[in-house]
Design an enzyme around this catalytic site. Sequence first.
Site, PDB file in Angstrom:
ATOM      1  N   GLY A   7       0.841  -1.203   0.000  1.00 24.44           N
ATOM      2  CA  GLY A   7       0.000   0.000   0.000  1.00 24.44           C
ATOM      3  C   GLY A   7       0.873   1.248   0.000  1.00 24.44           C
ATOM      4  O   GLY A   7       1.872   1.296   0.704  1.00 24.44           O
ATOM      5  N   ARG A  63       1.169  -5.171  -5.752  1.00 23.24           N
ATOM      6  CA  ARG A  63       1.124  -6.403  -4.966  1.00 23.24           C
ATOM      7  C   ARG A  63       1.535  -7.505  -5.930  1.00 23.24           C
ATOM      8  O   ARG A  63       1.160  -7.489  -7.099  1.00 23.24           O
ATOM      9  CB  ARG A  63      -0.261  -6.596  -4.371  1.00 23.24           C
ATOM     10  CG  ARG A  63      -0.570  -5.463  -3.381  1.00 23.24           C
ATOM     11  CD  ARG A  63      -1.572  -5.814  -2.329  1.00 23.24           C
ATOM     12  NE  ARG A  63      -1.341  -5.080  -1.105  1.00 23.24           N
ATOM     13  CZ  ARG A  63      -1.897  -3.895  -0.792  1.00 23.24           C
ATOM     14  NH1 ARG A  63      -2.746  -3.332  -1.618  1.00 23.24           N
ATOM     15  NH2 ARG A  63      -1.623  -3.298   0.345  1.00 23.24           N
ATOM     16  N   ASP A  71      -0.663   2.679   8.390  1.00 24.41           N
ATOM     17  CA  ASP A  71      -1.286   1.949   9.507  1.00 24.41           C
ATOM     18  C   ASP A  71      -0.522   2.055  10.825  1.00 24.41           C
ATOM     19  O   ASP A  71      -1.076   1.772  11.878  1.00 24.41           O
ATOM     20  CB  ASP A  71      -1.430   0.457   9.153  1.00 24.41           C
ATOM     21  CG  ASP A  71      -2.250   0.256   7.888  1.00 24.41           C
ATOM     22  OD1 ASP A  71      -3.077   1.128   7.588  1.00 24.41           O
ATOM     23  OD2 ASP A  71      -2.070  -0.773   7.210  1.00 24.41           O
ATOM     24  N   ASP A  75       1.751   0.039  12.022  1.00 20.56           N
ATOM     25  CA  ASP A  75       1.586  -1.285  12.633  1.00 20.56           C
ATOM     26  C   ASP A  75       2.876  -2.111  12.609  1.00 20.56           C
ATOM     27  O   ASP A  75       2.827  -3.336  12.735  1.00 20.56           O
ATOM     28  CB  ASP A  75       0.468  -2.057  11.902  1.00 20.56           C
ATOM     29  CG  ASP A  75       0.769  -2.233  10.419  1.00 20.56           C
ATOM     30  OD1 ASP A  75       1.732  -1.633   9.921  1.00 20.56           O
ATOM     31  OD2 ASP A  75       0.020  -2.974   9.756  1.00 20.56           O
TER      32      ASP A  75
HETATM   33  P1  ADP Z   1       2.087  -4.060   2.721  1.00 19.21           P
HETATM   34  O1  ADP Z   1       3.526  -4.148   2.420  1.00 19.21           O
HETATM   35  O2  ADP Z   1       1.558  -2.677   2.586  1.00 19.21           O
HETATM   36  O3  ADP Z   1       1.752  -4.721   4.056  1.00 19.21           O
HETATM   37  P2  ADP Z   1       1.061  -6.413   1.328  1.00 19.21           P
HETATM   38  O4  ADP Z   1       0.773  -7.160   2.570  1.00 19.21           O
HETATM   39  O5  ADP Z   1       0.043  -6.474   0.240  1.00 19.21           O
HETATM   40  O6  ADP Z   1       1.277  -4.843   1.598  1.00 19.21           O
HETATM   41  O7  ADP Z   1       2.451  -6.917   0.749  1.00 19.21           O
HETATM   42  C1  ADP Z   1       3.016  -6.336  -0.407  1.00 19.21           C
HETATM   43  C2  ADP Z   1       3.750  -7.381  -1.189  1.00 19.21           C
HETATM   44  O8  ADP Z   1       4.794  -7.958  -0.373  1.00 19.21           O
HETATM   45  C3  ADP Z   1       2.915  -8.588  -1.614  1.00 19.21           C
HETATM   46  O9  ADP Z   1       2.195  -8.350  -2.788  1.00 19.21           O
HETATM   47  C4  ADP Z   1       3.974  -9.637  -1.832  1.00 19.21           C
HETATM   48  O10 ADP Z   1       4.626  -9.444  -3.063  1.00 19.21           O
HETATM   49  C5  ADP Z   1       4.956  -9.324  -0.702  1.00 19.21           C
HETATM   50  N1  ADP Z   1       4.611 -10.171   0.459  1.00 19.21           N
HETATM   51  C6  ADP Z   1       3.630 -10.003   1.355  1.00 19.21           C
HETATM   52  N2  ADP Z   1       3.576 -11.032   2.243  1.00 19.21           N
HETATM   53  C7  ADP Z   1       4.542 -11.888   1.865  1.00 19.21           C
HETATM   54  C8  ADP Z   1       4.989 -13.167   2.341  1.00 19.21           C
HETATM   55  N3  ADP Z   1       4.432 -13.757   3.398  1.00 19.21           N
HETATM   56  N4  ADP Z   1       6.007 -13.761   1.691  1.00 19.21           N
HETATM   57  C9  ADP Z   1       6.604 -13.177   0.632  1.00 19.21           C
HETATM   58  N5  ADP Z   1       6.217 -11.996   0.122  1.00 19.21           N
HETATM   59  C10 ADP Z   1       5.207 -11.343   0.727  1.00 19.21           C
END
Ligand code: ADP
Length: 320
Positions: free
Chosen positions: A12, A73, A129, A131
């Site tokens: 995000g 993402r 967030d 967080d």
């Molecule tokens: P944010 O970074 O804002 O929390 P996301 O949770 O959507 O947003 O994560 C962004 C990107 O990071 C995902 O689309 C993916 O490519 C990578 N990512 C998220 N979680 C994992 C995971 N458990 N293992 C590997 N890559 C991850």
Amino acid sequence: MLKSIAVLTSGGDSPGMNAAARAVVRTALYEGVKVWGIRGGYHGLLEEDMFEMKSRDVSDIIQRGGTFLGTARCKRWKTPEGRMMGYKHLTDRGIEGLCVIGGDGSLRGASLLSKETGIPIVGLPGTIDNDVWGSDYTIGCDTAANTIIDAINKLRDTASAHRRVIVLEVMGRNCGWLALVSGISGGAEYILVPEEEYNLDEICDNMTEAYKKGKRYILVVVAEGAGSGQEIGQYIAEKTQLDTRVSVLGHIQRGGSPSVIDRVRASQLGEQAALALISGLSDIVFGYSKGRVVSIDLHDAVNNKKILDPDYLHLAKVLF
Ligand code: ADP
């Protein structure tokens, strides 16, 4: 000393990501190190959408929300094969270290890349967030809180004119920080956060009592992780028969020109990230704690859940 690093923004977007990326780029160039920009997060890395950056490439962006590098993402990044391909695309270009600016998920993806390949990684917490464990602050949370305050000020005007109950749903995923600080600074009567149980029947009874005593309006701030604003509003309306309106703020909270705090902190964190990477450090996230820049272990940052400051929770109750 590393000779060539790269930076990407992922997940995000948040206001201040630009200031952070700009600081990474300019610090690297100042230190005489090559720096690459990767467009569109991990997706862009897999697509080899990357370019070597010059100082001018980050001109005129510090005041902008969003991220000039773009973000995405990327499902493929969740697989070891995907991450190995990303590693190859970095090493093919002689890139020796990576700075990832993003939220929880992005940092998790970064921690896996580092574990699997050993490439130096430094993370910056970029999310509205707030967080990320180990840091009191994430890049963009201040601007988002100010956006919410602006909405609260406007909602108060109309709420008081009509003697309404206003339920405002704000972002934050599973974290109640945005709701809590904006609720405190916006003078909300009730702040519902996922970290604390609440009893809606009790709240409704208190509201009815308060209106009988002449209360003009009530503001309820709901963190998205604490329930649906629509459903909570409907429940309150049915139970109290008070004129209730719901406002879901949505993506407006993600945008906007970053606040002074977000610009300055993002710049400081970006500088520290670049310096750490260049000197060969890895597996750290730079954040803020008690007003100072701190480094946090990357794996700790993604494997621990941040708790909401109990002093803020208490303050919200005192000021109710
Ligand atoms: P944010 O970074 O804002 O929390 P996301 O949770 O959507 O947003 O994560 C962004 C990107 O990071 C995902 O689309 C993916 O490519 C990578 N990512 C998220 N979680 C994992 C995971 N458990 N293992 C590997 N890559 C991850």
